[in-house]
Write an enzyme that holds these catalytic residues in place. Structure first.
Site, PDB file in Angstrom:
ATOM      1  N   ASP A 262       0.339  -1.547   5.116  1.00  0.00           N
ATOM      2  CA  ASP A 262       0.604   0.078   5.093  1.00  0.00           C
ATOM      3  C   ASP A 262      -0.831   0.771   4.517  1.00  0.00           C
ATOM      4  O   ASP A 262      -0.550   1.366   3.381  1.00  0.00           O
ATOM      5  CB  ASP A 262       1.720   0.365   4.509  1.00  0.00           C
ATOM      6  CG  ASP A 262       2.263   1.637   4.925  1.00  0.00           C
ATOM      7  OD1 ASP A 262       1.356   2.643   5.211  1.00  0.00           O
ATOM      8  OD2 ASP A 262       3.429   2.090   4.461  1.00  0.00           O
TER       9      ASP A 262
ATOM     10  N   TRP B 193      11.960   5.663   8.102  1.00  0.00           N
ATOM     11  CA  TRP B 193      11.619   6.088   6.537  1.00  0.00           C
ATOM     12  C   TRP B 193      12.409   7.175   6.242  1.00  0.00           C
ATOM     13  O   TRP B 193      12.470   8.348   6.820  1.00  0.00           O
ATOM     14  CB  TRP B 193      10.101   6.399   6.512  1.00  0.00           C
ATOM     15  CG  TRP B 193       9.791   6.944   5.025  1.00  0.00           C
ATOM     16  CD1 TRP B 193       9.912   7.878   4.496  1.00  0.00           C
ATOM     17  CD2 TRP B 193       9.285   5.829   4.163  1.00  0.00           C
ATOM     18  NE1 TRP B 193       9.599   8.311   3.179  1.00  0.00           N
ATOM     19  CE2 TRP B 193       9.371   6.571   2.847  1.00  0.00           C
ATOM     20  CE3 TRP B 193       8.873   4.572   4.309  1.00  0.00           C
ATOM     21  CZ2 TRP B 193       8.949   5.863   1.827  1.00  0.00           C
ATOM     22  CZ3 TRP B 193       8.468   3.991   3.002  1.00  0.00           C
ATOM     23  CH2 TRP B 193       8.419   4.939   1.963  1.00  0.00           C
TER      24      TRP B 193
ATOM     25  N   TYR C 264       6.701  11.163  12.215  1.00  0.00           N
ATOM     26  CA  TYR C 264       6.939  12.181  11.694  1.00  0.00           C
ATOM     27  C   TYR C 264       5.893  12.837  10.670  1.00  0.00           C
ATOM     28  O   TYR C 264       4.447  12.333  10.939  1.00  0.00           O
ATOM     29  CB  TYR C 264       8.131  11.877  10.693  1.00  0.00           C
ATOM     30  CG  TYR C 264       7.685  10.415  10.165  1.00  0.00           C
ATOM     31  CD1 TYR C 264       6.932  10.181   8.923  1.00  0.00           C
ATOM     32  CD2 TYR C 264       8.338   9.321  10.932  1.00  0.00           C
ATOM     33  CE1 TYR C 264       6.711   8.703   8.355  1.00  0.00           C
ATOM     34  CE2 TYR C 264       8.309   7.917  10.106  1.00  0.00           C
ATOM     35  CZ  TYR C 264       7.290   7.826   9.036  1.00  0.00           C
ATOM     36  OH  TYR C 264       7.271   6.686   8.569  1.00  0.00           O
ATOM     37  N   ASP C 265       5.990  13.810   9.779  1.00  0.00           N
ATOM     38  CA  ASP C 265       5.031  14.643   9.141  1.00  0.00           C
ATOM     39  C   ASP C 265       3.942  15.325  10.101  1.00  0.00           C
ATOM     40  O   ASP C 265       2.731  15.353   9.689  1.00  0.00           O
ATOM     41  CB  ASP C 265       4.421  13.652   8.160  1.00  0.00           C
ATOM     42  CG  ASP C 265       5.337  13.275   6.976  1.00  0.00           C
ATOM     43  OD1 ASP C 265       6.185  14.105   6.957  1.00  0.00           O
ATOM     44  OD2 ASP C 265       4.931  12.305   6.315  1.00  0.00           O
TER      45      ASP C 265
ATOM     46  N   ASP D 271       3.877  -6.593   5.623  1.00  0.00           N
ATOM     47  CA  ASP D 271       3.637  -5.260   6.221  1.00  0.00           C
ATOM     48  C   ASP D 271       2.575  -4.594   5.832  1.00  0.00           C
ATOM     49  O   ASP D 271       2.370  -4.379   4.492  1.00  0.00           O
ATOM     50  CB  ASP D 271       4.944  -4.399   6.215  1.00  0.00           C
ATOM     51  CG  ASP D 271       4.757  -2.936   7.115  1.00  0.00           C
ATOM     52  OD1 ASP D 271       4.481  -2.984   8.131  1.00  0.00           O
ATOM     53  OD2 ASP D 271       5.094  -1.991   6.535  1.00  0.00           O
TER      54      ASP D 271
ATOM     55  N   GLU E 131      -3.139   3.329   4.564  1.00  0.00           N
ATOM     56  CA  GLU E 131      -3.439   4.982   4.757  1.00  0.00           C
ATOM     57  C   GLU E 131      -4.619   5.472   4.311  1.00  0.00           C
ATOM     58  O   GLU E 131      -4.342   5.914   3.283  1.00  0.00           O
ATOM     59  CB  GLU E 131      -1.856   5.790   4.572  1.00  0.00           C
ATOM     60  CG  GLU E 131      -0.875   4.881   5.188  1.00  0.00           C
ATOM     61  CD  GLU E 131       0.582   5.668   4.644  1.00  0.00           C
ATOM     62  OE1 GLU E 131       0.180   7.002   4.309  1.00  0.00           O
ATOM     63  OE2 GLU E 131       1.733   5.006   4.589  1.00  0.00           O
TER      64      GLU E 131
ATOM     65  N   GLY F  44       0.797  -1.341   0.131  1.00  0.00           N
ATOM     66  CA  GLY F  44      -0.017   0.198   0.043  1.00  0.00           C
ATOM     67  C   GLY F  44       0.909   1.186   0.001  1.00  0.00           C
ATOM     68  O   GLY F  44       1.363   1.789  -1.078  1.00  0.00           O
ATOM     69  N   GLY F  45       1.012   1.844   1.201  1.00  0.00           N
ATOM     70  CA  GLY F  45       1.624   3.227   1.211  1.00  0.00           C
ATOM     71  C   GLY F  45       0.655   4.279   0.788  1.00  0.00           C
ATOM     72  O   GLY F  45      -0.534   3.954   0.552  1.00  0.00           O
TER      73      GLY F  45
END
Length: 441
Positions: free
Chosen positions: A197, A419, A275-276, A195, A199, A141-142
């Site tokens: 991911d 990351w 982060y972000d 994993d 989002e 994903g991501g």
């Protein structure tokens, strides 16, 4: 606040001074032999499949930099979730088709005609042979490829088909044939698990993502289906296949998408976005990865590491399964006015970055003090920034990374995630710092 800055400053200050001078603590230590979690902490690094292009970051650099010897896990980013609800390679050429030269190969041997596996996947297999105990997970994903996760997770039938396709393709290694490469079992042994991911379940991510109110329950069911199928295949191979997930820092996203106690029964561990927190989508300079809220921060409450970790603990996550995310890049603004040290000041827009506006790798940012930038830091809040009077970068340097390892130890968390690995320098300074900070013997 769950944690306070460690009071053992007399012990820590020497290490911080050494790190500020640019020498990682781990430089004086022998490299770990193997990457099993013998020290009690996971050390997870994301490797981006596209890093082999403009960034010129092949798998071999994980070996030559010393990073691989100091990691327990590599998350390979990313596998695609297709519109028909199946797993697919995100970039077939990079993943397993591209012939790798001897100069770029982990073992110094070039790919030859007729081999069933080339590209990053074959290099990861060679890397694992050189570093026994290193675990490699396929991350799905991501930000860009979470569009159809909701569809894939929607029904028992769709979940079963999706998970089967992921296990077959990446864990069993049955890659589609492309030219001379691929085929049944061609990538067997490369990946040690999955994993997730997504989002984000139940809340907005990239524009265009499919989002449903029932994503929260469907994510739980999807995790359970992955656990069932991975364990089923593991009984055949007599191996445990790991299942992890990437989790948000935003409390609203936590509540919208995750049944915390249920999913952690099936996850080996989860990495938490550290982060972000702020960036150039906002008109004022700020921190992107602080441990705690700075005293003068305009937002209260603010996004911080401590708030993110505390949010998951409050919702029932086991602290030993929470792995803190650390950025190997910075967020930058330019046209900063207001004077002072540049923090919390208005800006005209994103700073110029190598790959994207407002974004720059640590390996570039670490050289800015020699170009007129001054390093500023707030040790109590656990964040650092660079400012030259006009341009501002919030980033993590070895000092802040070491602080975060102290936080991980104090809070008895499961370890650190980064990351992404291609943002570090050629000596893997930040990865060495994490390994040094999390060593227990």
């Amino acid at each position: 606040m769950r944690g306070t800055f460690p009071r053992r400053l007399a012990t820590v200050v020497t290490a911080l001074t050494v790190l500020a001078a640019g020498t990682p603590v781990a430089a004086a230590q022998a490299a770990p032999s193997g990457a099993a979690q013998r020290d009690g902490f996971h050390r997870v690094g994301y490797f981006t499949q596209w890093g082999i292009y403009g960034r010129a970051f092949p798998v071999k650099k994980l070996d030559t930099s010393g990073a691989a010897a100091r990691l327990t896990h590599i998350n390979y980013a990313f596998g695609d979730v297709t519109a028909d609800g199946l797993c697919a390679s995100g970039d077939v050429w990079a993943d397993y088709q591209r012939p790798v030269s001897a100069e770029e190969s982990v073992d110094g041997v070039a790919d030859a005609a007729g081999e069933s596996l080339n590209g990053n996947f074959d290099q990861l297999r060679k890397l694992k042979a050189k570093h026994p105990g290193l675990r490699v997970l396929l991350s799905l994903g991501g930000w860009s490829w979470s569009t159809y996760f909701s569809d894939a997770a929607r029904t028992p039938e769709s979940r079963r088909a999706f998970v089967t396709s992921c296990v077959d393709r990446f864990v069993k290694g049955d890659l589609p044939v492309v030219g001379e490469v691929g085929g049944a079992g061609s990538a067997a042994g490369v990946f040690d698990g999955i994993d997730l991911d997504w989002e984000w379940p139940g809340s907005a991510g990239e524009p265009g993502n499919v989002v449903r109110p029932e994503d929260k329950q469907n994510f739980t069911a999807l995790v359970a289906e992955f656990r069932r199928q991975l364990d089923g295949y593991g009984r055949v191979t007599r191996k445990h296949y790991e299942l992890t997930a990437f989790l948000p820092a935003n409390p609203a996203a936590m509540d919208a998408g995750f049944e915390t106690r249920k999913i952690f029964k099936d996850l080996d561990f989860a990495t938490v976005q550290g982060y972000d927190f702020h960036g150039t989508w906002e008109p004022v300079t700020n921190q992107q990865s602080a441990l705690r809220r700075p005293a003068a921060a305009p937002d209260n409450p603010d996004f911080t590491v401590d708030r993110a970790i505390g949010g998951w603990l409050d919702r029932g996550a086991p602290r030993g399964k929470l792995v803190l995310g650390i950025p190997y890049y910075g967020q930058g603004w330019t046209g900063v006015t207001g004077g002072g040290n540049g923090l919390f000041q208005p800006a005209t827009g994103p700073a110029t970055g190598t790959w994207a506006p407002g974004n720059e790798d640590y390996k570039v940012l670490k050289n800015l003090p020699a170009q007129g930038y001054r390093v500023h830091r707030d040790l109590r809040s656990g964040h650092a920034w660079l400012f030259d009077g006009t341009t501002f970068w919030t980033y993590d340097d070895p000092v802040t990374v070491l602080q975060k390892t102290l936080y991980i130890r104090k809070e008895r968390l499961g370890g650190a995630m980064v990351w992404s690995l291609d943002g570090d320098d050629d000596r893997a300074t930040l990865t060495r710092t994490i390994a040094a900070g999390l060593r227990t013997r």
